[in-house]
Design an enzyme around this catalytic site. Structure first.
Site, mmCIF file in Angstrom:
data_model
loop_
_atom_site.group_PDB
_atom_site.id
_atom_site.type_symbol
_atom_site.label_atom_id
_atom_site.label_comp_id
_atom_site.label_asym_id
_atom_site.label_seq_id
_atom_site.Cartn_x
_atom_site.Cartn_y
_atom_site.Cartn_z
ATOM 1 N N ARG A 1 -27.443 18.322 65.124
ATOM 2 C CA ARG A 1 -28.553 17.116 64.607
ATOM 3 C C ARG A 1 -29.390 16.660 66.009
ATOM 4 N NH1 ARG A 1 -23.886 13.442 62.314
ATOM 5 N NH2 ARG A 1 -22.608 14.921 63.544
ATOM 6 N N ASN B 1 -11.094 5.668 64.639
ATOM 7 C CA ASN B 1 -10.846 6.601 65.584
ATOM 8 C C ASN B 1 -11.951 6.973 66.427
ATOM 9 O OD1 ASN B 1 -9.508 8.698 67.153
ATOM 10 N ND2 ASN B 1 -9.963 10.356 65.546
HETATM 11 C C1 UD1 Z 1 -14.096 13.207 65.262
HETATM 12 C C2 UD1 Z 1 -12.888 12.796 64.902
HETATM 13 C C3 UD1 Z 1 -12.934 11.432 64.122
HETATM 14 C C4 UD1 Z 1 -13.556 10.485 64.954
HETATM 15 C C5 UD1 Z 1 -14.843 10.833 65.799
HETATM 16 C C6 UD1 Z 1 -15.519 9.795 66.617
HETATM 17 C C7 UD1 Z 1 -11.615 14.778 64.229
HETATM 18 C C8 UD1 Z 1 -11.163 15.661 63.395
HETATM 19 N N1 UD1 Z 1 -12.432 13.652 63.934
HETATM 20 O O1 UD1 Z 1 -15.157 13.345 64.348
HETATM 21 O O2 UD1 Z 1 -11.562 10.944 63.720
HETATM 22 O O3 UD1 Z 1 -13.680 9.218 64.542
HETATM 23 O O4 UD1 Z 1 -14.711 12.180 66.421
HETATM 24 O O5 UD1 Z 1 -16.563 10.102 67.322
HETATM 25 O O6 UD1 Z 1 -11.192 15.005 65.475
HETATM 26 N N2 UD1 Z 1 -15.841 19.888 69.298
HETATM 27 C C9 UD1 Z 1 -15.224 20.927 70.064
HETATM 28 N N3 UD1 Z 1 -15.103 21.912 69.281
HETATM 29 C C10 UD1 Z 1 -14.770 22.004 68.000
HETATM 30 C C11 UD1 Z 1 -15.132 20.642 67.556
HETATM 31 C C12 UD1 Z 1 -15.676 19.541 68.177
HETATM 32 O O7 UD1 Z 1 -15.647 21.185 71.335
HETATM 33 O O8 UD1 Z 1 -14.586 22.897 67.474
HETATM 34 C C13 UD1 Z 1 -16.260 18.689 70.339
HETATM 35 C C14 UD1 Z 1 -17.532 18.339 69.900
HETATM 36 O O9 UD1 Z 1 -18.627 18.974 70.970
HETATM 37 C C15 UD1 Z 1 -17.601 17.074 70.191
HETATM 38 C C16 UD1 Z 1 -16.381 16.401 69.977
HETATM 39 O O10 UD1 Z 1 -15.467 17.621 70.035
HETATM 40 O O11 UD1 Z 1 -18.000 16.402 71.620
HETATM 41 C C17 UD1 Z 1 -16.347 15.773 68.716
HETATM 42 O O12 UD1 Z 1 -16.595 16.780 67.565
HETATM 43 P P1 UD1 Z 1 -17.219 16.242 66.296
HETATM 44 O O13 UD1 Z 1 -17.463 17.472 65.335
HETATM 45 O O14 UD1 Z 1 -18.491 15.343 66.615
HETATM 46 O O15 UD1 Z 1 -16.130 15.273 65.579
HETATM 47 P P2 UD1 Z 1 -16.424 14.019 64.442
HETATM 48 O O16 UD1 Z 1 -16.776 14.777 63.038
HETATM 49 O O17 UD1 Z 1 -17.623 13.115 65.118
HETATM 50 CA CA CA Z 2 -19.117 13.169 66.659
#
Ligand code: UD1
Ligand code: CA
Length: 467
Positions: free
Chosen positions: A26, A177
């Site tokens: 995004r 969270n």
């Molecule tokens: C996540 C949480 C959610 C929380 C929110 C807060 C989970 C399943 N959900 O959701 O409960 O309220 O954050 O902001 O954890 N990332 C990786 N590798 C991946 C996926 C993500 O490195 O495979 C990193 C992303 O770059 C990012 C962070 O983890 O910095 C969060 O990932 P994102 O996909 O934004 O999680 P949310 O859907 O926001």
């Molecule tokens: Ca996020």
């Protein structure tokens, strides 16, 4: 550093795992999301610095999207590589080899507003409560898109449910969270092995670890913070600007409380990396960036942009641009001066209007008051450069230096064709183009001798009649 009580310190091992592998779709950007900057620092750098300031023992950053770009930006951290982004749980799995029996602090690379104080308080809560896992939570007026904290009637944390997987009742829950956790390392390792991807997004959710801990009768806690601002995640450029304005406000407030007068905070931008001594005044419309240091009593602005520079005591910089330069005590700059990189300017000097200077030394008490280009110059002290002096430093192929020794006087509209040396106490007549060195205490004059042709205007019939 926070050393009292159950604080993070050298006696307890805490590994920070920072998740930064996501693409950040995004953002609509060529650059990985976590490298977008807020107040002069990449978001992930803010998070790394925050963990370090809180006192963690070691930091692992999980990289994936744009991994090499992220790796190039960060120093003093370890990296784990997540080839495919299969979820936050999967991301932590990639760092497994770093996880020991110590505590693991999980942070996100896109939550740049978190403070070390909050990490520290959370750590204390985690230790004093004897928890095996602690999740950082907050009450949100609009909890949409966040994972919700599910508690039982006694308030015990049972589970975290993602927005997409939540039922209508769970969606009403306002406690969310943050994605920031502390875990006992060994229990975390075990729980990661049990993670499944049977959810709406077919991802390995780190949030599911909470339920797994509960199933194993491990102790799970939630540390709720008052100010949800700190855990704001940045997913698009609107949020990037919102986070930047919060960070800017914090930076300005800290400077003001440290003795800096900021006349109009709404039009003042100061990077997180800038240092300013007390009794500095900042007038409206200033941007102060990068590795800039400003000594006491300086007056900055209005409308000055200063980057990576050292500004001495009592210096004044008005309506000017200053880059990678050092400016000595009591010197005045501007209005409308342009200091390009590489200048070392002495004390009590004057750099006036429409002066451009680059890669030059400019001595104490020297003056260049207006409309002058000083490029690749070595100007001594007590020198006066008149209006419209040009340091002719470029021959079309190479740059050359011009040396103007102490107490010389360079008249108006002079070209100094480099390489050339003007000896001490030399005088250069106005309009001269200097191509040869000028000895000490000499006058150089090099211009066509003036001729007067008497009566010429009358003979041409150009004389205007008096009214
Ligand atoms: C996540 C949480 C959610 C929380 C929110 C807060 C989970 C399943 N959900 O959701 O409960 O309220 O954050 O902001 O954890 N990332 C990786 N590798 C991946 C996926 C993500 O490195 O495979 C990193 C992303 O770059 C990012 C962070 O983890 O910095 C969060 O990932 P994102 O996909 O934004 O999680 P949310 O859907 O926001
Ligand atoms: Ca996020």
């Amino acid at each position: 550093m926070y050393l009292e009580g159950d604080s993070l310190n050298s006696t307890s091992y805490v590994l920070a795992v920072i998740l930064a592998a996501g693409e950040g779709k995004r953002m609509y950007s060529k650059k990985p999301k976590v490298l977008h900057e807020i107040c002069g620092k990449a978001m992930v750098q803010h998070v790394v610095d925050c963990a370090r300031e809180a006192g963690v023992s070691e930091t692992v950053v999980v990289v994936g999207h744009g991994a090499s770009q992220v790796q190039d930006k960060l120093i003093d951290v370890k990296f784990a590589y997540q080839e495919q982004q299969l979820g936050t749980g999967h991301a932590v799995m990639q760092a497994e080899s770093f996880i020991t029996s110590g505590e693991v602090l999980v942070l996100y690379g896109d939550t740049p507003l978190l403070t070390p104080e909050t990490i520290d308080k959370m750590y204390e809560f985690h230790k004093q409560g004897g928890f095996d896992a602690t999740v950082l939570t907050a009450e949100m007026g609009n909890p949409f898109s966040y994972g919700r904290i599910i508690r039982d009637v006694e308030g015990k944390v049972l589970d975290i449910v993602e927005e997409r997987d939540a039922d209508p009742e769970q969606k009403k829950i306002k406690e969310i969270n943050s994605g920031i956790y502390l875990f006992n390392g060994l229990f975390l390792k075990d729980a990661l092995k049990e993670l499944k991807n049977d959810n709406n997004q077919n991802e390995y959710y780190l949030t599911d670890v909470i339920k797994i801990f509960n199933d194993k009768n491990l102790k799970v806690g939630a540390y709720k913070i008052e100010n949800p601002e700190e855990i704001m995640g940045v997913n698009n450029r609107l949020q990037l600007s919102q986070a930047a304005s919060i960070m800017t406000r914090r930076i300005l407030e800290a400077h003001m409380l440290n003795g800096v007068t900021i006349i109009d905070p709404a039009s003042t931008y100061i990077d997180a990396t800038v240092k300013i001594e007390k009794d500095v005044t900042i007038l409206p419309g200033c941007m102060i960036k990068g590795n800039t240091y400003i000594e006491e009593d300086a007056i900055i602005g209005p409308y000055a942009t200063i980057s990576d520079s050292h500004v001495g005591k009592g210096v004044s910089i008005k309506n000017s641009v200053v880059m990678e330069s050092r400016i000595g005590e009591g010197t005045t700059v501007g209005p409308f001066a342009y200091l390009r990189p590489g200048n070392v300017i002495g004390k009590h000097a004057k750099i006036g209007d429409f002066v451009e200077m680059k890669n030059s030394n400019f001595g104490d008490y020297s003056k260049v008051s207006h409309l002058t280009y000083v490029g690749d110059g070595d100007v001594g002290s007590g020198v006066n450069l008149g209006c419209g002096v040009v340091f002719v430093n470029y021959d079309g192929k190479k740059k050359h230096r011009t040396k103007v020794e102490d107490n010389s006087f360079v008249g108006c509209n002079v070209n100094l064709v480099a390489p050339v040396v003007l000896g001490k106490n030399s005088y250069i007549a106005a309009g001269t183009t200097v191509t040869r060195n000028v000895p000490e205490e000499s006058l150089a004059i090099g211009r066509a001798r003036q001729e007067n042709i008497e009566g010429w205007v009358r003979r041409k019939g150009l004389t205007k009649e008096e009214e």
